[in-house]
Design a protein around this motif. Structure first.
Motif, PDB file in Angstrom:
ATOM      1  N   TRP A 144       1.025  -1.318  -0.064  1.00 49.58           N
ATOM      2  CA  TRP A 144       0.079  -0.070   0.043  1.00 49.58           C
ATOM      3  C   TRP A 144       0.867   1.225   0.022  1.00 49.58           C
ATOM      4  N   HIS A 169      -2.973   5.402  19.784  1.00 42.87           N
ATOM      5  CA  HIS A 169      -3.573   3.893  19.553  1.00 42.87           C
ATOM      6  C   HIS A 169      -4.191   3.291  20.635  1.00 42.87           C
ATOM      7  N   ARG A 275      -6.723  -8.404   3.574  1.00 43.91           N
ATOM      8  CA  ARG A 275      -7.649  -7.245   3.115  1.00 43.91           C
ATOM      9  C   ARG A 275      -9.051  -7.054   3.768  1.00 43.91           C
ATOM     10  N   TRP A 276      -9.644  -8.017   3.882  1.00 43.18           N
ATOM     11  CA  TRP A 276     -10.889  -7.846   4.404  1.00 43.18           C
ATOM     12  C   TRP A 276     -11.004  -7.745   5.760  1.00 43.18           C
ATOM     13  N   PHE A 277     -10.144  -8.521   6.530  1.00 47.17           N
ATOM     14  CA  PHE A 277     -10.264  -8.687   8.132  1.00 47.17           C
ATOM     15  C   PHE A 277      -9.056  -7.702   8.911  1.00 47.17           C
ATOM     16  N   TRP A 279      -6.566  -5.346   7.192  1.00 54.62           N
ATOM     17  CA  TRP A 279      -6.283  -4.253   6.571  1.00 54.62           C
ATOM     18  C   TRP A 279      -7.087  -2.978   7.326  1.00 54.62           C
ATOM     19  N   PRO A 280      -8.662  -2.826   7.688  1.00 60.07           N
ATOM     20  CA  PRO A 280      -9.208  -1.901   8.134  1.00 60.07           C
ATOM     21  C   PRO A 280      -8.503  -1.660   9.508  1.00 60.07           C
ATOM     22  N   PHE A 281      -7.973  -2.525  10.371  1.00 60.34           N
ATOM     23  CA  PHE A 281      -7.483  -2.190  11.768  1.00 60.34           C
ATOM     24  C   PHE A 281      -6.171  -1.427  11.502  1.00 60.34           C
ATOM     25  N   TYR A 283      -5.155   0.347   8.663  1.00 62.70           N
ATOM     26  CA  TYR A 283      -5.404   1.411   8.068  1.00 62.70           C
ATOM     27  C   TYR A 283      -5.673   2.546   9.261  1.00 62.70           C
ATOM     28  N   ARG A 284      -6.785   2.078  10.065  1.00 61.63           N
ATOM     29  CA  ARG A 284      -6.855   3.017  11.272  1.00 61.63           C
ATOM     30  C   ARG A 284      -5.601   3.398  11.937  1.00 61.63           C
ATOM     31  N   GLU A 287      -3.686   6.033   9.759  1.00 62.68           N
ATOM     32  CA  GLU A 287      -4.346   7.263   9.912  1.00 62.68           C
ATOM     33  C   GLU A 287      -4.071   7.972  11.206  1.00 62.68           C
TER      34      GLU A 287
END
Length: 342
Positions: A144, A169, A275-277, A279-281, A283-284, A287
Motif C-alpha cells: 500500500w 492508538h 485485506r478484508w479482516f 487491513w481495516p484495523f 489502516y486506522r 491514519e
C-alpha cells in the motif's frame, strides 16, 4: 538539495509500486528531483532526470522507442545510461553530439521500484539491508502507498517508537493502564540499528487479541543502506512470523511517500483475508499516525524548529538524526540494555 545530509543520496529508496510501471513512462519525485521511470521492452528499467537537456521538456511526456526514451518535443532519444542516441534532423551518417541526462541506479525488489544516486555498479537487491533481502519469497500479503505531509525522520521515529502507541492508538495497539516492564536491547553499528524487546509475550491492545498469539521475539530494524526504511519483526511460539515494513521516501522536505508491506511466514493468512479482516484495523492505525506526525511537522514549521528534547527513552532518534540531519553526528557503535514500561 542543500537541506539534506549529503550521504543520503547514496541510499536506496522505493519510489513506485512495480505493477504501476507498465508501457508508459512515469514521473516520480525524490529529494525534490523529478525522475522519469520506464520499463524497457527487454524488461530492464530506465531512471533519468525528468528533463530533456535540449529545451527542458519533461521526458515523462515522451514515449519508448525500442530500448530508448524519446522526448515528445524534438524526438531526441536517451538510453538507460542517460546518453542521447538519436537527434532527428541530422544528416545521415553524422555523429550524434555528446549529450547526457543524469541517470539514477534502479532495480525492482519485492514489488517496488528502488532508486539511488550512487555510482553505477551496485544496482541489485544485494545492496539492500539484510532484513529486507531475507523476507521469504511469496510471503507478502499487501502493498500500500500514500502521501504524508511530514519529514521522513519523524515518520520513521513514529513507526519505531513504542511509547506513543498507548496514547495515539489507545486500546488498539496498547493500553495506557496496562503497562508492563520490558527489557530493551539497542544495538548500533555502522550499518544501522536493531532494537530487541523482551518480557512481554502478549500485548494489551485489540490487534494482538484478534490476530496474534504469544510472541517469542519483538524486534525493530533500521539499515543505513536504505535510510527511509524500517521494519518490525514479530516471531511467535507456534513458529510463525510477521514482518511489517514501512518505507518513507522523501519527495521534498515536507512530503513523504509511504510504502507499506506486510509479510507473513508459516501462518494461514491469504491476501484476501488480510485485506478484508486485518487491513481495516491497520489502516486506522496508519491514519492515527499520519495525523499526529503531520501535526508535528506543521507545528515544527510554525515555530521554525526541527530539533527536540530527547531522553534515553527516545531509542532510535540519535541514529535517525545522524543519518537525516544536514550536520548529523555519527553515533557510537555498541550495545546498551535498559528497562522500559510498555
Amino acid at each position: 538539495m542543500t537541506a539534506w545530509n549529503a550521504t543520503l543520496l547514496r541510499g536506496w529508496y522505493p519510489v513506485a509500486e512495480a505493477h504501476r510501471l507498465r508501457d508508459k513512462p512515469m514521473r516520480v519525485t525524490v529529494f525534490g528531483r523529478a525522475v522519469v521511470l520506464a520499463r524497457l521492452p527487454s524488461g530492464g528499467l530506465l531512471a533519468l532526470d525528468d528533463r530533456c537537456p535540449h529545451r527542458h521538456v519533461p521526458l515523462s511526456d515522451g514515449q519508448l522507442v525500442g530500448e530508448t526514451l524519446q522526448c515528445k518535443y524534438h524526438g531526441w532519444t536517451f538510453g538507460a545510461d542517460g546518453r542521447c542516441t538519436t537527434m532527428p534532423g541530422m544528416c545521415p551518417g553524422a555523429a550524434v553530439p555528446t549529450v547526457q541526462v543524469n541517470a539514477w541506479q534502479v532495480f525492482e525488489h519485492d514489488g517496488l521500484i528502488w532508486m539511488s544516486a550512487r555510482p553505477p555498479g551496485e544496482a541489485s537487491p544485494a545492496a539492500l539491508p539484510e532484513f529486507l533481502r531475507r523476507l521469504p519469497a511469496g510471503s507478502r500479503r499487501f502493498l500500500w502507498s500514500t502521501l504524508w505531509q511530514a519529514r521522513p525522520a519523524d515518520a520513521l521515529e513514529n513507526f519505531l517508537d513504542p511509547l506513543h502507541t498507548h496514547l495515539v492508538h489507545p486500546g488498539l495497539v496498547r493500553s495506557h493502564g496496562a503497562r508492563q516492564p520490558m527489557t530493551v536491547t539497542v544495538a548500533q553499528s555502522a550499518d544501522g540499528l536493531q532494537v530487541d524487546y523482551a518480557g512481554q509475550p502478549q500485548q494489551s491492545g485489540l490487534l494482538y487479541r484478534l490476530f496474534e498469539s504469544p510472541r517469542t521475539m519483538e524486534r525493530a530494524h533500521f539499515g543505513i543502506a536504505a535510510p527511509s526504511t524500517a521494519q518490525l519483526e514479530y516471531r511467535y511460539a507456534n513458529g510463525s512470523a510477521l514482518y511489517f515494513t514501512l518505507h518513507f521516501t522523501p519527495e521534498d522536505e515536507m512530503r513523504t511517500r509511504l510504502f507499506a508491506t506486510l509479510h507473513v511466514e508459516n501462518r494461514w493468512a491469504p491476501a484476501w483475508a488480510v485485506r478484508w479482516f486485518v487491513w481495516p484495523f491497520l489502516y486506522r492505525v496508519a491514519e492515527q499516525d499520519r495525523r499526529v506526525v503531520e501535526a508535528q511537522a506543521a507545528n515544527s514549521a510554525r515555530f521554525g524548529r526541527q530539533d527536540g528534547m530527547s531522553t534515553e527513552l527516545d531509542l532510535v532518534r540519535p541514529m535517525l538524526d545522524a543519518v537525516w540531519m544536514p550536520n548529523g553526528k555519527p553515533v557510537e557503535a555498541g550495545e546498551r540494555v535498559m528497562q522500559m514500561w510498555l
